[in-house]
Design a protein around this motif. Structure first.
Motif, PDB file in Angstrom:
ATOM      1  N   PHE B 183      40.959 110.855  99.405  1.00 30.14           N
ATOM      2  CA  PHE B 183      42.163 111.138 100.186  1.00 30.14           C
ATOM      3  C   PHE B 183      43.193 111.707  99.217  1.00 30.14           C
ATOM      4  O   PHE B 183      43.743 110.970  98.413  1.00 30.14           O
ATOM      5  CB  PHE B 183      42.740 109.851 100.779  1.00 30.14           C
ATOM      6  CG  PHE B 183      41.888 109.236 101.853  1.00 30.14           C
ATOM      7  CD1 PHE B 183      41.107 108.132 101.578  1.00 30.14           C
ATOM      8  CD2 PHE B 183      41.883 109.751 103.136  1.00 30.14           C
ATOM      9  CE1 PHE B 183      40.330 107.559 102.569  1.00 30.14           C
ATOM     10  CE2 PHE B 183      41.093 109.188 104.129  1.00 30.14           C
ATOM     11  CZ  PHE B 183      40.327 108.090 103.838  1.00 30.14           C
ATOM     12  N   PRO B 406      37.033 103.110 111.435  1.00 28.75           N
ATOM     13  CA  PRO B 406      37.528 104.005 110.384  1.00 28.75           C
ATOM     14  C   PRO B 406      38.939 103.613 109.965  1.00 28.75           C
ATOM     15  O   PRO B 406      39.690 103.012 110.735  1.00 28.75           O
ATOM     16  CB  PRO B 406      37.544 105.382 111.064  1.00 28.75           C
ATOM     17  CG  PRO B 406      36.889 105.235 112.375  1.00 28.75           C
ATOM     18  CD  PRO B 406      36.855 103.784 112.716  1.00 28.75           C
ATOM     19  N   ILE B 410      42.165 108.167 108.842  1.00 26.84           N
ATOM     20  CA  ILE B 410      41.133 109.039 109.415  1.00 26.84           C
ATOM     21  C   ILE B 410      41.240 109.038 110.941  1.00 26.84           C
ATOM     22  O   ILE B 410      41.170 110.073 111.587  1.00 26.84           O
ATOM     23  CB  ILE B 410      39.734 108.546 108.998  1.00 26.84           C
ATOM     24  CG1 ILE B 410      39.599 108.544 107.468  1.00 26.84           C
ATOM     25  CG2 ILE B 410      38.654 109.395 109.626  1.00 26.84           C
ATOM     26  CD1 ILE B 410      38.347 107.861 106.971  1.00 26.84           C
ATOM     27  N   ASP B 411      41.370 107.843 111.493  1.00 24.45           N
ATOM     28  CA  ASP B 411      41.455 107.696 112.949  1.00 24.45           C
ATOM     29  C   ASP B 411      42.649 106.817 113.281  1.00 24.45           C
ATOM     30  O   ASP B 411      42.578 105.602 113.128  1.00 24.45           O
ATOM     31  CB  ASP B 411      40.160 107.082 113.482  1.00 24.45           C
ATOM     32  CG  ASP B 411      40.216 106.839 114.980  1.00 24.45           C
ATOM     33  OD1 ASP B 411      39.235 106.291 115.520  1.00 24.45           O
ATOM     34  OD2 ASP B 411      41.233 107.182 115.622  1.00 24.45           O
ATOM     35  N   GLY B 440      40.772 114.425 103.851  1.00 30.22           N
ATOM     36  CA  GLY B 440      40.288 113.105 104.237  1.00 30.22           C
ATOM     37  C   GLY B 440      41.058 112.507 105.395  1.00 30.22           C
ATOM     38  O   GLY B 440      40.545 111.655 106.115  1.00 30.22           O
ATOM     39  N   ALA B 442      43.262 112.511 109.069  1.00 31.15           N
ATOM     40  CA  ALA B 442      43.046 113.115 110.389  1.00 31.15           C
ATOM     41  C   ALA B 442      43.640 114.526 110.420  1.00 31.15           C
ATOM     42  O   ALA B 442      44.661 114.798 109.802  1.00 31.15           O
ATOM     43  CB  ALA B 442      43.690 112.245 111.460  1.00 31.15           C
TER      44      ALA B 442
END
Lengths: 283, 511
Positions: B183, B406, B410-411, B440, B442
C-alpha cells in the motif's frame, strides 16, 4: 546440464527410493501435460503437471506456460536418471529435494458402526449430488452391476465380473479398470474381514492384466497392492474422519473431475465397494 | 450401410481427447454410430456386439476407431480421426515463457539482479521464507503478519549479520528507488528519506512531503514491533544508517509509536551523529522532551513532513499544523450552531491504524477520553466493537474487524456502514474518518460512501482527511472535491482533522 530445469513440486512415495537403480528408462507415452516413462520391467513413472493430484509413482512438476510434452520430448529421446536428477534432451528435473507425498495410512478397521455410518453418509450426501451423473455416465455393464447388487443385496464382485470389467469401456484407462480401482479402494477400509475376497479379486485382476493397456494395468497393479491416488485417499479420509457433508461432496467432486469418465467410474466402483462391505458391518 | 475401422498401434491419447474425437465423428452427417476405444478384448467384444465389425487386429495398447454409416461419411470420419490423432501440436518453443519460479532460489536463478524479496504468506510460514531469502543475499519485505516476536528477532539478527534489512513483519508500505511497494502512494522522488514503524504513518508523511512540493529518496517500513525492547530497533537502525550513507538523502524522518526507552536511546544516539538533519516523530511522546543535537522532534505526522521540508530548505521549523486557525474555528462554530445540543460525541472511524492512534492523542489533548479497540494510554477499551457509545474512535483495519474480510483500505464497505451507523446515532456530533489512496487501495474509495450519504439523514458534522497525492490512481483532488461537494469538511492532515473534531465536540460540550 542442457535444457530447461523443471521444478518438482512433489514426488509420490513409491518414487522415494532413488529410482536410478532401475535401468532402461525410456519414454512410454506423451500427452500435452503428462509424460509417462517406463523402465525395463515395465514399471511406469509419470510426470504430472502441478495441478494434478499426487500419485504413488508420479512426480508433479511446475510446467512453463505453453509446455507440451508432445513437442518438448521425442518418443525416442534418451532418458537418464542419475544422482537424483532426471535428464533428457531439452529438460531435466531434480527429484531429490522434492517434497514426498505420503498419504496417511488409514487404519483398516472392522468397526461396524463406522462402516454403516460411512455408507449412510456417502449415500445421503454424495449420491444425492452425483447419482444421476453416475447413472447417466457409466457404461451399461457398470450400471447393470450396481442394479444387480442393489436388487440382490449381494454386492461382492465375482471372478466373472472381474473378467468382464478389465479392459471394458472408453477412455485411456477403460471404465471397467477405473471401477475396479474404486472397488479395491473401498475394500481397503474393511481390512481383515474381507481379506480373502480382496486377495481373490486382486489375483483375478492380475490374471486379466493382459486384457488392458499398459498404462491402465499399471494403476490396477498399484490398486491391488493398496496404492491409490491422492484424490481417493482424500475421499476415504473424509469418510473415516466423518467430515462435514460439504467436505465430502467437495472430495467426491474432486475425484469426479479426473479425466473424461475415469473419476466417475472410479467413484461408481467405490460406492459399489462400500455396498459390498456393508453386510459385513452388521452390529 | 458400411462398416469401417482403423487401428492405431500403441496410440495413447488422453480420455478427454478421445471423447472429443468420438463426439465429433459421431456427429458427422451420414454416420450412424462411432466408437473410439482401446483394443482390449472386452472392448472388441463390445464392438462386435454393436455391429461395428468382427475382425479387429488390435491389442490392448492399440486404439480402434470404428464407424458405421454411409461409405463416404465413414471414410471422412476415419480421415478426420486420423488427422486429429496424428496432428503435431503447434510447436510453440519460441513462445514458451520461462519457467515460473516456484521457489526463492529459482527466482534468484531467473533474476540474479534481484535485491529484495516481498513475502506474503501466512505468518506460520513467513519466517522460514524470510530466512531463505536472506540466505540468498536478498533484502526482505514481510507483508505477512502474525509472526511470533521470537521469530522476528531471529530473522532480523540474521539480516544484521548479512548486512541486509528486513522490513516487517506486518510491513504493508515502502517506497524503494521510487517504486511503491504494498500500500503506497505515488510521490515525487527527492531528498527526504523516511523510516517508519507505521504504514499509514509513512503514507501520511510521504504524501505531505509531496504536497509541499518536495520528494522522497527512500521510504522504509520496519513493521510495528521493531522498536520493542525484544527486537531492539534492528530494522530502524539499519534503515537510518542506510539513509545516512545515501548521498541522495539530505533529510531523514523517523516515525514510530514511542519505542522502548533503551531502543529510543540507541536510535537517538545514531540519529544525532547522522551528519544531516533528522526529524523524529514518536507518536504520543512528551511534547516537551528535549531533542538531542541534530534532531528535531515533530508532534504530528503532518508536522514531521513540514519540518523535514523546512530543514531541506534550511528554514526554521514551522509551527505545528495541529492548531486551529481562526477562520476554521469560526466555520466550525457556525456549523455547531445548527447542531442539536444533544449531539456531543466524537466518532472516529479509521482504516489506518496510525491515524486512529494520532486522532485519539489529539482528542485526548483536547480533553476527550475515548473508547477504542486500539486505545492509547489513558483511553478505554471498547466494550462493544460494533456500536459506538460516547466518544469512540475505532481502527477498522484491526484484526477484530478484518478477520475473513478485506482490509477497509481495499474494501470500505464495513467502514462505510460504521460511518452511517454513527451518523444515525442522535448522540454523535462529529464523524471523523480517513480516506487512504494509492496503490493497493480501493479504486474509488469515496464513491460508495457518497452514494449512501445522498439518502442518509444528515445530523453530525463529517470531517475527513484524504491521504494521497495527485499522482495516485485515485487522484487526491478528485476525492477531496467529491467529499466537499457532499458537505464533508476535508482537512489537510489527520492531525488537523482531529483538531477540528475536538473543536466541534468542545463547542457541543459547552452547551
Amino acid at each position: 546440464m542442457p535444457g530447461i530445469t523443471l521444478s518438482v513440486c512433489s514426488a509420490g512415495y513409491l518414487l522415494q527410493a532413488d529410482p536410478s537403480h532401475r535401468q532402461g528408462w525410456r519414454v512410454h507415452s506423451r500427452f500435452a501435460r503428462v509424460l509417462n516413462l517406463v523402465d525395463d520391467h515395465g514399471a511406469l513413472c509419470t510426470l504430472l503437471p502441478h495441478e494434478a493430484p499426487n500419485q504413488p509413482t508420479a512426480m508433479r512438476l511446475t510446467l512453463p506456460e505453453g509446455w507440451d510434452w508432445r513437442t518438448q520430448c521425442d518418443l525416442a529421446a534418451p532418458v537418464l536418471w542419475q544422482a537424483g536428477w532426471l535428464h533428457s534432451p531439452g529438460w531435466q528435473c531434480h527429484l531429490t529435494p522434492a517434497m514426498i507425498w505420503q498419504p496417511q495410512q488409514l487404519q483398516a478397521s472392522a468397526d461396524t458402526r463406522r462402516c454403516r455410518l460411512e455408507q449412510a453418509l456417502l449415500k445421503a450426501v454424495v449420491l444425492q449430488g452425483v447419482s444421476t451423473r453416475i447413472a447417466a455416465g457409466t457404461p451399461e455393464y457398470l450400471g447393470q452391476l450396481i442394479t444387480q447388487a442393489d436388487a440382490s443385496g449381494h454386492a461382492l464382485l465375482t471372478a466373472r465380473n472381474v473378467n468382464a470389467l478389465v479392459g471394458y469401456g472408453q477412455g485411456l484407462t477403460p471404465d471397467g479398470d477405473d471401477y475396479l480401482v474404486g472397488y479395491l479402494a473401498a475394500l481397503q477400509r474393511i481390512g481383515p474381514v474381507l481379506a480373502a475376497h480382496t486377495a481373490a479379486i486382486g489375483q483375478q485382476i492380475k490374471q486379466c492384466l493382459g486384457n488392458t493397456n499398459q498404462i491402465s494395468a499399471h494403476y490396477l497393479q498399484l490398486a491391488i497392492s493398496g496404492h491409490f491416488s491422492e484424490s481417493i485417499h482424500q475421499l476415504r479420509s473424509a469418510l473415516i474422519e466423518h467430515a462435514p457433508p460439504d467436505v465430502l461432496v467437495h472430495r467426491a467432486e474432486h475425484l469426479l473431475r479426473y479425466g473424461a469418465t475415469s473419476g466417475l467410474s472410479t467413484l461408481a466402483g467405490f460406492l459399489h465397494g462400500l455396498r459390498a462391505i456393508t453386510p459385513y458391518c452388521l452390529d | 450401410m458400411n462398416i469401417r475401422n482403423r487401428i492405431f498401434p500403441n496410440m495413447y491419447q488422453d480420455s478427454v481427447s478421445l471423447m472429443q474425437i468420438s463426439a465429433q465423428i459421431a456427429g458427422l452427417d451420414g454416420i450412424e454410430q462411432a466408437s473410439v476405444v482401446m483394443g482390449t478384448p472386452a472392448n472388441i467384444i463390445q464392438l462386435q456386439d454393436a455391429g461395428l465389425g468382427q475382425d479387429f487386429k488390435a491389442g490392448p495398447n492399440d486404439l480402434i476407431i470404428a464407424v458405421r454409416g454411409a461409405a463416404a461419411a465413414c471414410d471422412t470420419a476415419l480421415e478426420l480421426a486420423q488427422t486429429r490423432l496424428t496432428a503435431k501440436p503447434a510447436s510453440d518453443e519460441g513462445d514458451i515463457r520461462k519457467v515460473a519460479p516456484a521457489s526463492l532460489a529459482m527466482g534468484v536463478e531467473t533474476m540474479p539482479e534481484a535485491s529484495l524479496a516481498l513475502i506474503s504468506v501466512p505468518g506460520d510460514y513467513a519466517a522460514a521464507e524470510a530466512i531463505k531469502a536472506l540466505q540468498l543475499g536478498l533484502n526482505v519485505m514481510m507483508f505477512s503478519d502474525n509472526v511470533p516476536m521470537a521469530q522476528e528477532v531471529e530473522i532480523k539478527q540474521l539480516a544484521n549479520r548479512k548486512n541486509r534489512i528486513v522490513m516487517g513483519p506486518d510491513c504493508g508500505t515502502a517506497i524503494i528507488n521510487g517504486i511503491p511497494l504494498g500500500f503506497a502512494n505515488v510521490v515525487k522522488r527527492g531528498a527526504i528519506g523516511v523510516v517508519a514503524a507505521s504504514g499509514t504513518g509513512l503514507q501520511e508523511v510521504t504524501c505531505r512531503i509531496d504536497q509541499l512540493g518536495e520528494g522522497v529518496s527512500q521510504a522504509l517500513g520496519t513493521g510495528g514491533h521493531d522498536l520493542h525492547e525484544e527486537v531492539g530497533g534492528i530494522s530502524m537502525l539499519y534503515g537510518l544508517q542506510a539513509l545516512i550513507e545515501d548521498a541522495a538523502t539530505k533529510v531523514i524522518v523517523l516515525v514510530s509509536k514511542p519505542p522502548a526507552p533503551a531502543v529510543a536511546d540507541k536510535i537517538m544516539a545514531r540519529a544525532s551523529a547522522a551528519g544531516k538533519p533528522v526529524v523524529v516523530h514518536f507518536l504520543g511522546a512528551p511534547r516537551d522532551a528535549l531533542a538531542p543535537q541534530g534532531i528535531t522532534f515533530a508532534h504530528t505526522l503532518g508536522d514531521a513532513a513540514e519540518v523535514a521540508v523546512a530543514k531541506l530548505h534550511n528554514q526554521p521549523a514551522p509551527a505545528s499544523i495541529a492548531r486551529l486557525a481562526d477562520a476554521d474555528a469560526a466555520k466550525l462554530t457556525a456549523l455547531c450552531a445548527v447542531l442539536p445540543a444533544s449531539r456531543k460525541d466524537i466518532r472516529g472511524v479509521f482504516a489506518g491504524g496510525t491515524f486512529c492512534f494520532e486522532a485519539q492523542l489529539i482528542c485526548q489533548q483536547a480533553g476527550f477520553v475515548a473508547s477504542s479497540n486500539t486505545p492509547v494510554a489513558g483511553n478505554k477499551t471498547l466494550a462493544d466493537l460494533w456500536t459506538g457509545h460516547g466518544h469512540t474512535v475505532v481502527d477498522m483495519g484491526d484484526d477484530a474487524y478484518t478477520r475473513g474480510r478485506p482490509h477497509p483500505m481495499i474494501d470500505p464497505t464495513l467502514r462505510n456502514a460504521r460511518i452511517l451507523s454513527d451518523m444515525a446515532d442522535p448522540a454523535t456530533a462529529v464523524v471523523l474518518f480517513d480516506l487512504v489512496l494509492g496503490y493497493g487501495a480501493a479504486a474509488a474509495p469515496a464513491d460508495a460512501l457518497l452514494q449512501a450519504l445522498q439518502s442518509a439523514p444528515r445530523g453530525p458534522v463529517l470531517v475527513a482527511l484524504v491521504c494521497g497525492t495527485e499522482a495516485d490512481p485515485q487522484v487526491r483532488q478528485r476525492q477531496v472535491d467529491a467529499l466537499r461537494a457532499a458537505g464533508v469538511l476535508v482537512a489537510g492532515s489527520n492531525a488537523e482533522a482531529a483538531v477540528w473534531a475536538s473543536k466541534i465536540a468542545r463547542q457541543q460540550a459547552n452547551r
